[in-house]
Write an enzyme that holds these catalytic residues in place. Structure first.
Site, PDB file in Angstrom:
ATOM      1  N   LYS A 106       0.877  -1.180   0.000  1.00  0.00           N
ATOM      2  CA  LYS A 106       0.000   0.000   0.000  1.00  0.00           C
ATOM      3  C   LYS A 106       0.911   1.225   0.000  1.00  0.00           C
ATOM      4  O   LYS A 106       1.439   1.630   1.028  1.00  0.00           O
ATOM      5  CB  LYS A 106      -0.913  -0.012   1.227  1.00  0.00           C
ATOM      6  CG  LYS A 106      -1.956   1.077   1.201  1.00  0.00           C
ATOM      7  CD  LYS A 106      -2.938   0.878   2.343  1.00  0.00           C
ATOM      8  CE  LYS A 106      -4.014   1.933   2.379  1.00  0.00           C
ATOM      9  NZ  LYS A 106      -3.519   3.309   2.400  1.00  0.00           N
TER      10      LYS A 106
ATOM     11  N   CYS B 251      -5.722  45.377  10.479  1.00  0.00           N
ATOM     12  CA  CYS B 251      -6.767  44.382  10.741  1.00  0.00           C
ATOM     13  C   CYS B 251      -6.783  44.080  12.242  1.00  0.00           C
ATOM     14  O   CYS B 251      -5.750  43.729  12.818  1.00  0.00           O
ATOM     15  CB  CYS B 251      -6.463  43.121   9.939  1.00  0.00           C
ATOM     16  SG  CYS B 251      -7.478  41.710  10.396  1.00  0.00           S
TER      17      CYS B 251
END
Ligand code: IVH
Length: 702
Positions: free
Chosen positions: A112, A441
């Site tokens: 895998k 901000c």
């Protein structure tokens, strides 16, 4: 010769050269000639795209056009795998499958690969699309990047309509080499899979081509059932003859080894034959081999070989019932992604944060985990509702590592908003990261103040992120320099803030005035100046703010670059960030407040001042000529061992009284507290003018 004929001829010729070179390592022409022909073909194709062959050799070269990765629907189910963590669970899968089928079965066992799942779609033998797994139904079309991979055939020797599934990956050695060549540490990938995932999504295929991705294919789906090979082994064999890379580390399980061996050789495949009873030995061997492989694997996949059985068993919503993945390690923790929130950091950096189901991990319960940036989300193809694996990287910040199970709600990959969630400024892209470009901000400002005050920096104990937020929102604190000049009288009106918190806050702020210059430097949060680099700067001659600013104003990047461990890039960043008018305003504000702007100040204060105020309790009132802001005076008292308080009580021993100041003076008089003028005070601390002081030249104070 017509344009079309020339394109046809060049295409044919270059294909032969590429094939010879890539498959056999033989160069039939000089590099120069090869480049010349390629350039010619690129130019012709650009002018006459209608004549370009879908499998043109120029696709291997990559292009500078910006890829968009449109979402496309898969025509085959692109599912995940059921998992097992023990030999017994795999054996159980074998026996239950055989029981269910009521007949003999055989199983292929494959590595895998820990890479990126990819589906290649071919129509009439031509590669038409390469699509990521996405949510299993809809993935991203990343064809231009995949076409640069030499292991992916652009055309097949037969005019087949097929879909081929496989894993795109990067070998460990290539990963290490490429990462080492990346000078910017923050841009280095965490593992080969991340680098491969990033490459698959490079916006320019001319950049993707520089990373030697490769692919192993492990499943094939034929549109025409009649042409489908007889079983999984024959599919693999067929894929191999069609030009796909098949992992040679193949194992095959049957009731006995001879049967297994026969089926492998029937299909014309090399591989290891095993009996079911060999399973635990096989898993042991593969586990031991794992580290020595040139690529990373995270498990083994066991698949039923017989295709008619596969069809009968079918699929659940998430995985085929005819396959199982044995995973080497259990995931650290599994959680469901409930939502994604977006944070704005002090530098404007936008960070998506995963809100997950409360999950126990490493002794604590985690509810949130970082997702780094949009690219990271794209690489994971992460959507709200997905089941994810979470880990604690370096045991501190939890991170979402991978998607274990796609959501069943049909949610597609999450996208960050285009506006800053705080100030609604348009988000900008810098490298792979997202930023709010608005220096003012509110979230950024709060972040900068909190960073400045944090334990690792100026260490203003009671000014944590929550208090900063409170003070900012109340309009009391709007910048770093405000910390030392703000009017804190309204603080006690704020929720959770009493007299005591106010006193502690003021004390913390005063104490911070004594922090060494190197700490002041790093607490500014300028790019590239962390704690360590600030100390290095100071040790290498930049031991005062003026020296730094002088070099910055001369734009003398070389002076910084010459410092061991710094380099050109750091030099430029220092000059750039210290040139910012906003940072300069902060620095000047702090200088006025009395924080150390010179390492020389650190030395005079290292506890060697005579502790003349020891045991005394001082309060101040009014304003001063020499101490502006007046916290500077408090600092002088504390440096000499005195304690300072904000109101006059019976415990107060001295009131330092400047101009103005009403009620405190009255209270001091009432209580008989000694009242000290600015002049007297200056004298006491050795900063007075010769002639100042009281008439008889004596200090009355002590
Ligand atoms: S078979 C329908 N075989 O593992 C069959 N998958 O956790 C689906 N993978 O998404 C997959 N190597 O990306 C299969 N030899 C292999 C594999 C493999 C890696 C990945 C694949 C899949 C994931 C499932």
């Amino acid at each position: 010769m017509s344009i079309k004929e020339e394109i046809d001829r060049l295409t044919e010729e270059l294909k032969v050269y590429q094939d010879k070179y890539y498959k056999e390592g033989v160069s039939l022409v000089s590099d120069n000639e090869y480049d010349r022909l390629t350039d010619r073909l690129i130019a012709l194709e650009k002018e006459h795209p209608e004549f370009q062959h879908p499998d043109s050799p120029t696709k291997r070269v990559g292009s500078d056009l910006t890829n968009e990765f449109p979402e496309v629907r898969h025509t085959i189910p692109v599912l995940s795998l059921d998992k097992a963590y023990t030999d017994e669970a795999v054996l159980d899968f074998f026996s239950k499958s055989i029981q269910k089928e009521g007949g003999a079965l055989s199983f292929a066992a494959e590595e895998k690969i820990d890479g990126i799942s990819m589906v290649l779609y071919y129509e009439k033998g031509m590669l038409t699309r390469a699509v990521t797994r996405g949510n299993g139904e809809i993935g991203n079309d990343v064809t231009p990047n995949i076409m640069t991979m030499r292991s992916v055939p652009l055309s097949l020797p037969e005019a087949l309509d097929i879909a081929v599934r496989g894993e795109v990956y990067l070998e460990k050695a290539d990963f290490i080499r490429l990462n080492a060549a990346e000078p910017d540490e923050t841009k280095r990938a965490a593992n080969p899979r991340n680098l491969a995932a990033g490459t698959v999504r490079r916006q320019k295929s001319s950049e993707a081509v520089r990373v030697p991705l490769t692919m192993y294919c492990y499943e094939g789906f034929w549109a025409d059932a009649d042409k489908t090979p007889s079983d999984h082994l024959h599919i693999l064999a067929k894929l191999k003859t069609l030009g796909f890379r098949i992992n040679p580390h193949l194992a095959f399980f049957d009731a006995d080894r001879d049967k297994a061996r026969r089926k492998l050789s029937d299909a014309g495949l090399e591989g290891d034959a095993y009996a079911f009873s060999d399973l635990d030995a096989f898993i042991r061997i593969k586990t031991a081999e794992r580290g020595g492989l040139p690529y990373e694997i995270d498990g083994l996949v066991f698949k039923i070989n017989e295709l008619d059985v596969r069809e009968r068993f079918g699929y659940t919503e998430h995985h085929p019932r005819w396959a199982i993945a044995y995973k080497f390690e259990a995931p650290q923790a599994e959680a469901k992604l409930l939502g994604i929130t977006v944070q704005v950091g002090r530098t404007g950096r936008i960070t998506p944060v995963a809100e997950i189901t409360p999950t126990k991990l490493g002794g604590s319960t985690i509810r949130r985990a970082t997702l780094h940036n949009q690219e990271y989300i794209d690489e994971l193809e992460l959507a709200v509702g997905d089941t994810v694996s979470v880990s604690k990287r370096g045991d501190v910040i939890p991170a979402v590592e991978s998607v274990i199970e796609k959501n069943s709600e049909g949610n597609t990959t999450y996208r960050l908003p285009s506006e800053c969630p705080c100030c609604h400024t348009q988000i900008i892209q810098v490298g792979g990261l997202q930023y709010c470009p608005n220096y003012d901000c509110p979230d950024q400002v709060k972040g900068r103040i909190a960073y400045f005050a944090s334990a690792d920096q100026m260490d203003i104990e009671t000014l944590g992120p929550r208090t900063v937020e409170l003070l900012y929102d109340a309009g009391i604190l709007r910048s770093i320099e405000d910390i030392y000049t703000a009017d804190y009288s309204r603080v006690t009106d704020l929720p959770g803030m009493g007299e005591k918190s106010l006193r502690l806050l003021e004390k913390g702020i005063r104490e911070s005035l004594g922090r060494p210059f190197a700490v002041v430097l790093s607490s500014l949060g300028a790019a590239d100046i962390g704690k360590k680099s600030a100390e290095i700067l100071v040790r290498n001659g930049f031991d005062s703010m003026d020296k730094i600013l002088n070099a910055v104003d001369r734009r003398d990047t070389a002076a910084f670059a010459a410092i061991p461990g710094f380099g050109e890039l750091t030099g430029e960043r220092i000059v750039e960030s210290f040139s910012s008018p906003s940072l300069r305003a902060t620095i000047e504000g702090l200088r006025k407040a009395g924080v150390h702007m010179d390492a020389a100040e650190d030395r005079t204060e290292e506890g060697n001042l005579p502790q003349i105020f020891s045991g005394e309790v001082w309060c101040i009132t009014g304003s001063f000529h020499s101490f502006n802001p007046r916290t500077k005076a408090l600092k002088e008292i504390e440096k000499r061992g005195g304690r300072t308080v904000s109101s006059v009580t019976s415990k107060t021993t001295h009131l330092l009284a400047g101009e103005g100041g009403g009620s405190k003076r009255a209270e001091a008089e009432r209580l008989g507290v000694k009242i000290v003028t600015e002049e007297e005070f200056l004298e006491a601390i050795g900063k007075g003018e010769e002639e100042s002081g009281n008439e008889d030249g004596q200090l009355l104070l002590f």
